[in-house]
Scaffold this active site. Structure first.
Site, short mmCIF file in Angstrom:
data_model
loop_
_atom_site.label_atom_id
_atom_site.label_comp_id
_atom_site.label_asym_id
_atom_site.label_seq_id
_atom_site.Cartn_x
_atom_site.Cartn_y
_atom_site.Cartn_z
N ARG A 101 78.16 -37.94 -50.61
CA ARG A 101 77.70 -36.49 -51.75
C ARG A 101 77.36 -37.52 -52.15
O ARG A 101 78.26 -38.23 -53.36
CB ARG A 101 79.41 -36.11 -51.67
CG ARG A 101 79.43 -34.86 -52.75
CD ARG A 101 80.22 -33.88 -52.67
NE ARG A 101 81.53 -34.72 -52.99
CZ ARG A 101 82.25 -33.76 -53.21
NH1 ARG A 101 83.05 -32.23 -53.22
NH2 ARG A 101 83.72 -34.66 -54.07
N ASP B 106 91.41 -34.73 -58.21
CA ASP B 106 89.95 -35.08 -58.29
C ASP B 106 89.48 -34.57 -59.53
O ASP B 106 90.30 -33.45 -59.52
CB ASP B 106 89.19 -35.12 -57.33
CG ASP B 106 88.54 -34.02 -56.10
OD1 ASP B 106 89.01 -33.24 -56.80
OD2 ASP B 106 88.48 -33.65 -54.81
#
Length: 543
Positions: free
Chosen positions: A178, A458
């Site tokens: 990603r 996160d």
């Protein structure tokens, strides 16, 4: 072979020629091997081909948000109705991605890469975005680790002497990468005086070193694309990926992608996003945490759409259930995978009863996903892989559920924007403040993935907390459930009490930057405008 010493693929004679138009603002040991002239030339050509359109798309985002701030509401586009109504499907899904029942995600440091590829998950998403603080050192270390992983010789020795090595390739998870989203720059790479898009840097460098080897093994390369808001942004990725394929001599469509539907505007354009990438897309993913953040950001000026505290905004809430089921219906109609969302829990090793309660929540969540028709799911910790896998194995014995068309699903615009009901407790408010401060401190210190209260936080989960604090402060008459007004005085008291509450800062990730993180959250919360992303002002403070 260690994570920091390995052979790079040979390049042709052009590798010795200087590359005009590009400047690297930092020089770390090993940087030249990762960024030889040929790779730099690819970055230059890619930037020049994409940057004007990227800036136009970012401007379009700002215009769209101004419309929402003025009271406008997102909706399905009338000008793309023919795409939604049309009879078309995406390109066939590669064999390696037919079964994606459990995917694990995490940052790109060598230890994580080895553990994730060895974890027993079907897929590992190596994350340069929400799980990685983009220091120049972290980015280069991550690219080195992924090169070693593709070559099969990545190894790592911890400070305590423990050694980590990869299992044979046929026992590893399939690697997806990603990159960063369109909104993020890479300030260490200037082209014609301007920073390159972080995501273009991430993908181009990875592809330069690994694409041919992955193509030879029928493993892509494969990517997850984050934070798209429109079909035009998807089309821009199509242009970028086609450019890289042509530059590297790869067949068109060799690089496959899955797109995260993690912004509220994007849920209204899922058919269109699939169509824009139809020759290479293999699925969409319910990026639930960023999606909740995007809901908050989209409706930051809408007093009638203030959400309750984060812990009450679950996937059983009607607007999130509608989003999930519409994604399944859309993907399966078009022949693509519909991936479920993240289980952020981590093991509670010192409390068996609390750990079992957490696992029960994970099981219920994964049961909801598989019975709704999802083709796979995400976990943040290896201990959750067998939990999720057992649920999917029981209810999905076949590789996927693309045949589950969910023709029973009918979702309207109002279904997708209806806010959830609930309360804001004092613990919920204080928890948001603590998560923001602790995550920010760790991020500023180079750590983008932080365990806090038995959840893996996160950037996406921290953004929910940060956006909620801002919206609660900037919306009139928002109260805690005990009647306390949510105002700047409450925030100041909470921030002032936090250092003592956290105790010995030296034991916390980024503990030495707690005071800096408190000051940054305070400034962001007082600002008249909600910052688009927490990581934008924080990026100025690293490297």
């Amino acid at each position: 072979m260690s994570a920091t010493a390995f052979a790079l693929p040979p390049r042709d004679a052009r590798a010795d020629r200087p590359t005009p138009g590009i400047a690297l603002t930092t020089n770390l040991v090993g940087q030249d091997a990762l960024l030889p002239p040929g790779a730099l030339a690819l970055l230059v050509s890619l930037h020049r081909a994409i940057e004007p359109a990227r800036q136009a798309r970012l401007a379009a985002r700002r215009e769209r948000q101004a419309f929402f701030d003025a009271g406008g509401l997102p909706d399905f586009r009338e000008d793309t109705r023919a795409i939604r109504d049309g009879d078309w499907t995406v390109a066939p899904v590669p064999t390696a991605l037919q079964d994606r029942r459990v995917e694990i995600t995490g940052p790109v440091d060598p230890k994580m890469v080895i553990n994730a590829l060895n974890s027993g998950a079907k897929v590992f998403m190596a994350d340069f975005e929400d799980s990685t603080s983009p220091t120049w050192q972290n980015l280069l270390t991550g690219q080195r680790a992924l090169i070693g992983a593709v070559q099969g010789d990545l190894a790592f020795t911890a400070e305590n002497g423990k050694q980590y090595a990869l299992k044979p390739q046929d026992e590893q998870a399939v690697l997806l990468v990603r990159p960063r989203g369109w909104h993020l720059d890479e300030k260490h790479v200037l082209i014609d005086g301007a920073p390159i898009a972080g995501g273009l840097f991430d993908i181009a460098v990875f592809a330069w070193h690994n694409a041919r080897a992955l193509q030879a093994r029928d493993r892509g390369p494969y990517f997850y694309l984050p934070k798209l808001q429109s079909m035009e942004e998807a089309a821009l990725w199509e242009t970028a990926l086609s450019h890289i394929e042509a530059a590297l001599g790869l067949p068109h469509g060799q690089m496959k992608v899955t797109v995260l539907i993690e912004t509220l505007p994007a849920v209204f354009e899922m058919h269109e996003i699939l169509h824009a990438l139809r020759e290479r897309i293999v699925g969409l993913n319910c990026g639930r945490w960023d999606y909740i953040f995007s809901y908050l950001k989209t409706f930051r000026r809408h007093a009638d759409k203030v959400l309750p505290e984060r812990g009450q905004v679950t996937m059983t809430q009607p607007f999130l259930k509608a989003y999930s089921e519409l994604l399944i219906q859309t993907c399966h109609r078009r022949g693509a995978h519909a991936m479920g969302g993240m289980a952020a829990q981590i093991p509670i090793n010192n409390d068996e009863a609390a750990n079992e309660q957490a696992l029960a929540r994970v099981r219920a969540d994964k049961l909801r996903e598989v019975t709704a028709g999802h083709d796979g799911t995400w976990v943040a910790h290896p201990a959750l892989i067998p939990v999720a896998k057992a649920i999917f194995d029981e209810h999905m014995p076949q590789p996927n559920q693309r045949g589950v068309l969910r023709e029973d699903v009918t979702v309207t615009r109002d279904d997708l924007i209806r806010p959830s009901t609930g309360t804001i407790t004092r613990a919920g408010f204080e928890g948001n403040v603590e998560v923001c401060v602790r995550y920010l401190a760790a991020w500023l210190d180079g750590n983008g993935c932080v365990p806090i209260h038995w959840l893996m936080e996160d950037a996406a989960t921290a953004e929910i907390s940060r956006a909620q604090i801002w919206q609660w402060l900037h919306t009139p008459d928002v109260h805690l459930c005990d009647g306390t007004q949510i105002d700047y005085a409450l925030l100041q008291r909470t921030l002032a009490a936090l250092p003592a509450k956290l105790g010995d800062h030296s034991r916390l990730p980024g503990g030495e930057r707690i005071s800096e993180a408190i000051a940054l959250l305070d400034a962001l919360s007082h600002a008249d405008e909600l910052a688009d992303f927490l990581t934008l002002p924080a990026y100025d403070r690293i490297d």
